[in-house]
Scaffold this motif. Structure first.
Motif, PDB file in Angstrom:
ATOM      1  N   ILE A 142       0.836  -1.206   0.000  1.00  0.00           N
ATOM      2  CA  ILE A 142       0.000   0.000   0.000  1.00  0.00           C
ATOM      3  C   ILE A 142       0.869   1.253   0.000  1.00  0.00           C
ATOM      4  O   ILE A 142       0.622   2.197  -0.767  1.00  0.00           O
ATOM      5  N   VAL A 143       1.877   1.280   0.844  1.00  0.00           N
ATOM      6  CA  VAL A 143       2.761   2.448   0.899  1.00  0.00           C
ATOM      7  C   VAL A 143       3.460   2.662  -0.435  1.00  0.00           C
ATOM      8  O   VAL A 143       3.492   3.782  -0.975  1.00  0.00           O
ATOM      9  N   SER A 144       4.014   1.595  -0.987  1.00  0.00           N
ATOM     10  CA  SER A 144       4.712   1.703  -2.269  1.00  0.00           C
ATOM     11  C   SER A 144       3.784   2.169  -3.373  1.00  0.00           C
ATOM     12  O   SER A 144       4.127   3.030  -4.197  1.00  0.00           O
ATOM     13  N   HIS A 145       2.588   1.610  -3.383  1.00  0.00           N
ATOM     14  CA  HIS A 145       1.627   1.941  -4.428  1.00  0.00           C
ATOM     15  C   HIS A 145       1.211   3.409  -4.342  1.00  0.00           C
ATOM     16  O   HIS A 145       1.161   4.115  -5.368  1.00  0.00           O
ATOM     17  N   LEU A 146       0.919   3.883  -3.144  1.00  0.00           N
ATOM     18  CA  LEU A 146       0.508   5.273  -2.982  1.00  0.00           C
ATOM     19  C   LEU A 146       1.627   6.232  -3.370  1.00  0.00           C
ATOM     20  O   LEU A 146       1.384   7.244  -4.043  1.00  0.00           O
ATOM     21  N   ALA A 147       2.839   5.935  -2.947  1.00  0.00           N
ATOM     22  CA  ALA A 147       3.959   6.815  -3.276  1.00  0.00           C
ATOM     23  C   ALA A 147       4.133   6.929  -4.784  1.00  0.00           C
ATOM     24  O   ALA A 147       4.414   8.011  -5.319  1.00  0.00           O
ATOM     25  N   THR A 148       3.940   5.821  -5.483  1.00  0.00           N
ATOM     26  CA  THR A 148       4.072   5.825  -6.941  1.00  0.00           C
ATOM     27  C   THR A 148       2.921   6.565  -7.600  1.00  0.00           C
ATOM     28  O   THR A 148       3.114   7.420  -8.471  1.00  0.00           O
ATOM     29  N   GLU A 149       1.697   6.247  -7.195  1.00  0.00           N
ATOM     30  CA  GLU A 149       0.527   6.832  -7.846  1.00  0.00           C
ATOM     31  C   GLU A 149       0.389   8.325  -7.563  1.00  0.00           C
ATOM     32  O   GLU A 149      -0.052   9.084  -8.434  1.00  0.00           O
ATOM     33  N   LEU A 150       0.761   8.752  -6.366  1.00  0.00           N
ATOM     34  CA  LEU A 150       0.650  10.164  -6.027  1.00  0.00           C
ATOM     35  C   LEU A 150       1.833  10.972  -6.537  1.00  0.00           C
ATOM     36  O   LEU A 150       1.767  12.200  -6.600  1.00  0.00           O
ATOM     37  N   ASP A 151       2.906  10.265  -6.879  1.00  0.00           N
ATOM     38  CA  ASP A 151       4.117  10.925  -7.388  1.00  0.00           C
ATOM     39  C   ASP A 151       4.537  12.052  -6.450  1.00  0.00           C
ATOM     40  O   ASP A 151       4.740  13.206  -6.857  1.00  0.00           O
ATOM     41  N   ALA A 152       4.625  11.715  -5.172  1.00  0.00           N
ATOM     42  CA  ALA A 152       4.902  12.738  -4.162  1.00  0.00           C
ATOM     43  C   ALA A 152       5.628  12.106  -2.986  1.00  0.00           C
ATOM     44  O   ALA A 152       5.600  10.895  -2.794  1.00  0.00           O
ATOM     45  N   ASP A 153       6.286  12.980  -2.220  1.00  0.00           N
ATOM     46  CA  ASP A 153       6.838  12.529  -0.948  1.00  0.00           C
ATOM     47  C   ASP A 153       5.671  12.250  -0.010  1.00  0.00           C
ATOM     48  O   ASP A 153       4.903  13.157   0.323  1.00  0.00           O
ATOM     49  N   LEU A 154       5.558  11.008   0.397  1.00  0.00           N
ATOM     50  CA  LEU A 154       4.421  10.578   1.198  1.00  0.00           C
ATOM     51  C   LEU A 154       4.832  10.477   2.654  1.00  0.00           C
ATOM     52  O   LEU A 154       5.844   9.846   2.980  1.00  0.00           O
ATOM     53  N   ARG A 155       4.038  11.060   3.542  1.00  0.00           N
ATOM     54  CA  ARG A 155       4.293  10.955   4.969  1.00  0.00           C
ATOM     55  C   ARG A 155       3.393   9.858   5.519  1.00  0.00           C
ATOM     56  O   ARG A 155       2.164   9.888   5.344  1.00  0.00           O
ATOM     57  N   VAL A 156       3.987   8.887   6.184  1.00  0.00           N
ATOM     58  CA  VAL A 156       3.269   7.706   6.646  1.00  0.00           C
ATOM     59  C   VAL A 156       3.150   7.766   8.164  1.00  0.00           C
ATOM     60  O   VAL A 156       4.144   7.952   8.878  1.00  0.00           O
ATOM     61  N   TYR A 157       1.934   7.595   8.660  1.00  0.00           N
ATOM     62  CA  TYR A 157       1.707   7.658  10.096  1.00  0.00           C
ATOM     63  C   TYR A 157       2.139   6.358  10.759  1.00  0.00           C
ATOM     64  O   TYR A 157       1.723   5.257  10.357  1.00  0.00           O
ATOM     65  N   MET A 158       2.973   6.468  11.811  1.00  0.00           N
ATOM     66  CA  MET A 158       3.510   5.305  12.507  1.00  0.00           C
ATOM     67  C   MET A 158       3.118   5.323  13.985  1.00  0.00           C
ATOM     68  O   MET A 158       3.921   5.021  14.873  1.00  0.00           O
ATOM     69  N   GLY A 159       1.869   5.680  14.245  1.00  0.00           N
ATOM     70  CA  GLY A 159       1.357   5.598  15.603  1.00  0.00           C
ATOM     71  C   GLY A 159       2.058   6.545  16.555  1.00  0.00           C
ATOM     72  O   GLY A 159       2.244   7.731  16.265  1.00  0.00           O
ATOM     73  N   LEU A 160       2.448   6.042  17.705  1.00  0.00           N
ATOM     74  CA  LEU A 160       3.072   6.861  18.736  1.00  0.00           C
ATOM     75  C   LEU A 160       4.380   7.480  18.279  1.00  0.00           C
ATOM     76  O   LEU A 160       4.868   8.439  18.886  1.00  0.00           O
ATOM     77  N   ARG A 161       4.934   6.980  17.185  1.00  0.00           N
ATOM     78  CA  ARG A 161       6.187   7.515  16.657  1.00  0.00           C
ATOM     79  C   ARG A 161       5.971   8.690  15.710  1.00  0.00           C
ATOM     80  O   ARG A 161       6.933   9.305  15.257  1.00  0.00           O
ATOM     81  N   GLY A 162       4.735   8.985  15.379  1.00  0.00           N
ATOM     82  CA  GLY A 162       4.473  10.101  14.482  1.00  0.00           C
ATOM     83  C   GLY A 162       4.635   9.710  13.023  1.00  0.00           C
ATOM     84  O   GLY A 162       4.352   8.571  12.631  1.00  0.00           O
ATOM     85  N   PHE A 163       5.136  10.642  12.216  1.00  0.00           N
ATOM     86  CA  PHE A 163       5.233  10.426  10.779  1.00  0.00           C
ATOM     87  C   PHE A 163       6.654  10.055  10.371  1.00  0.00           C
ATOM     88  O   PHE A 163       7.633  10.454  11.001  1.00  0.00           O
ATOM     89  N   ALA A 164       6.743   9.285   9.281  1.00  0.00           N
ATOM     90  CA  ALA A 164       8.041   8.928   8.708  1.00  0.00           C
ATOM     91  C   ALA A 164       7.900   8.869   7.195  1.00  0.00           C
ATOM     92  O   ALA A 164       6.791   8.882   6.650  1.00  0.00           O
TER      93      ALA A 164
END
Length: 341
Positions: A80-102
């Motif tokens: 899902i992460v790989s697919h979204l990053a490709t389709e959106l053609d953008a730097d994607l920020r991924v939510y990692m719970g208590l760790r915030g975004f990465a």
């Protein structure tokens, strides 16, 4: 703050929110039966183009990694992460719970910190405004119950398995749940009987019969592939009782539906009571309601004497998308949280 698009990729829906300068300005829920293939996500993203075209950054959370398409959850997160990053053609920020975004590289290397963390995003947004609250998000399939104490989300469980043990996750939802999951027996025309667990109907049928289904939220096909009128819903619901619609009057079917809907809400009430019992600070705290079942949760908890706050209020939502901001809380939350960082 940049204009931010937030995504909550579920197994049945893609929820998308757009925020600008701390304000929620647009929200959509798009059918996305991900179990059928990743092309379903592509199609949903195409439908979302008009909403996300203005976005200067993108942030995502998910539960879709759980669906049958993937052999395991870690594979699901990575795809899902790989697919979204490709389709959106953008730097994607991924939510990692208590760790915030990465970034995507970190998220794909540590998928266990990504999957099914959307509940924490909503709770983190609530905690910005309320030092103490109980967040209850009733969606189409599940209900999340998250305590906020001292301006921090305080779940006793983090993974789905842990949260099922602590009553902070219940697999019951407003539309997609089979009535036979809610109750093994029901009452028709004054007599109790067992129910037929054959996938004949859904809780969407039950809520339609009761006139309690918000417009536009039931976006999937019915159990028999037929329409969504009250008459067709009664016909499906009757099969749960091993009968045809003409075996009882519409009023009697409504009474039967009412009992099952009440049993569903009682399960949620008992779980919420269990969660609150662990935190004395929550005895006088408000309940924040979210998800497509927000109205039902608000009525339930108001009966318990709790003050009610709708998630859209905390999300600073524009009037024309306030209802959907409440319905799609995690997508809104990741957009707002990412926009601040």
């Amino acid at each position: 703050m940049p204009i931010t698009a937030g995504y909550d990729v579920g197994g049945a829906h893609l929820k998308v929110a757009l925020t600008d300068d701390g304000r929620t300005i647009a929200v959509r829920q798009i059918p996305c039966p991900l179990w059928r293939g990743m092309e379903q996500l592509d199609a949903a993203l195409v439908e979302a183009i008009a909403l996300i075209a203005r976005a200067e950054q993108h942030a995502v959370t998910m539960t879709g990694e759980l669906c049958e398409l993937f052999p395991d959850r870690q594979t699901g997160v990575r795809e899902i992460v790989s697919h979204l990053a490709t389709e959106l053609d953008a730097d994607l920020r991924v939510y990692m719970g208590l760790r915030g975004f990465a970034g995507t590289a970190t998220a794909m290397a540590e998928p266990a910190s990504v999957g099914s963390m959307n509940f924490l995003a909503s709770a983190a947004l609530v905690a910005r405004s309320l030092p103490g609250a109980l967040l209850i998000d009733m969606g189409s399939t599940t209900t999340d119950i998250i305590p906020i104490v001292d301006s921090m989300p305080c779940p006793r469980g983090i993974t789905d398995g842990e949260r099922l043990m602590t009553s902070e996750l219940i697999y019951t939802g407003l539309t997609r749940t089979d009535p036979c999951v809610v109750a093994h027996s029901g009452r028709l025309r004054g007599r109790e009987q067992r129910l037929a667990a054959g996938g004949f109907a859904s809780m969407a049928d039950v809520r339609r019969i009761l006139g309690e289904l918000p417009d536009g939220i039931d976006q999937h096909a019915t159990a028999d592939g037929r329409g969504k009128s009250i008459e067709e819903s009664i016909a499906r619901f009757a099969r749960v009782f091993g009968r045809d619609a003409e075996n009882a009057s519409p009023a009697e079917w409504r009474d039967a539906a009412r009992e099952i809907a009440d049993k569903q809400m009682e399960e949620i009430r008992l779980a919420a009571t269990s969660v609150m019992a662990e935190f004395k600070q929550l005895s006088a705290a408000p309940v924040v309601v979210a998800g497509i079942g927000a109205s039902q949760i608000a009525a339930l908890m108001a009966q318990q004497g709790k003050a009610i706050v709708h998630f859209s209020t905390l999300a600073n939502a524009a009037a024309d998308c306030a209802d959907w901001a409440t319905y799609c809380a995690p997508a809104v939350a990741v957009a707002l949280l990412a926009g601040e960082n």
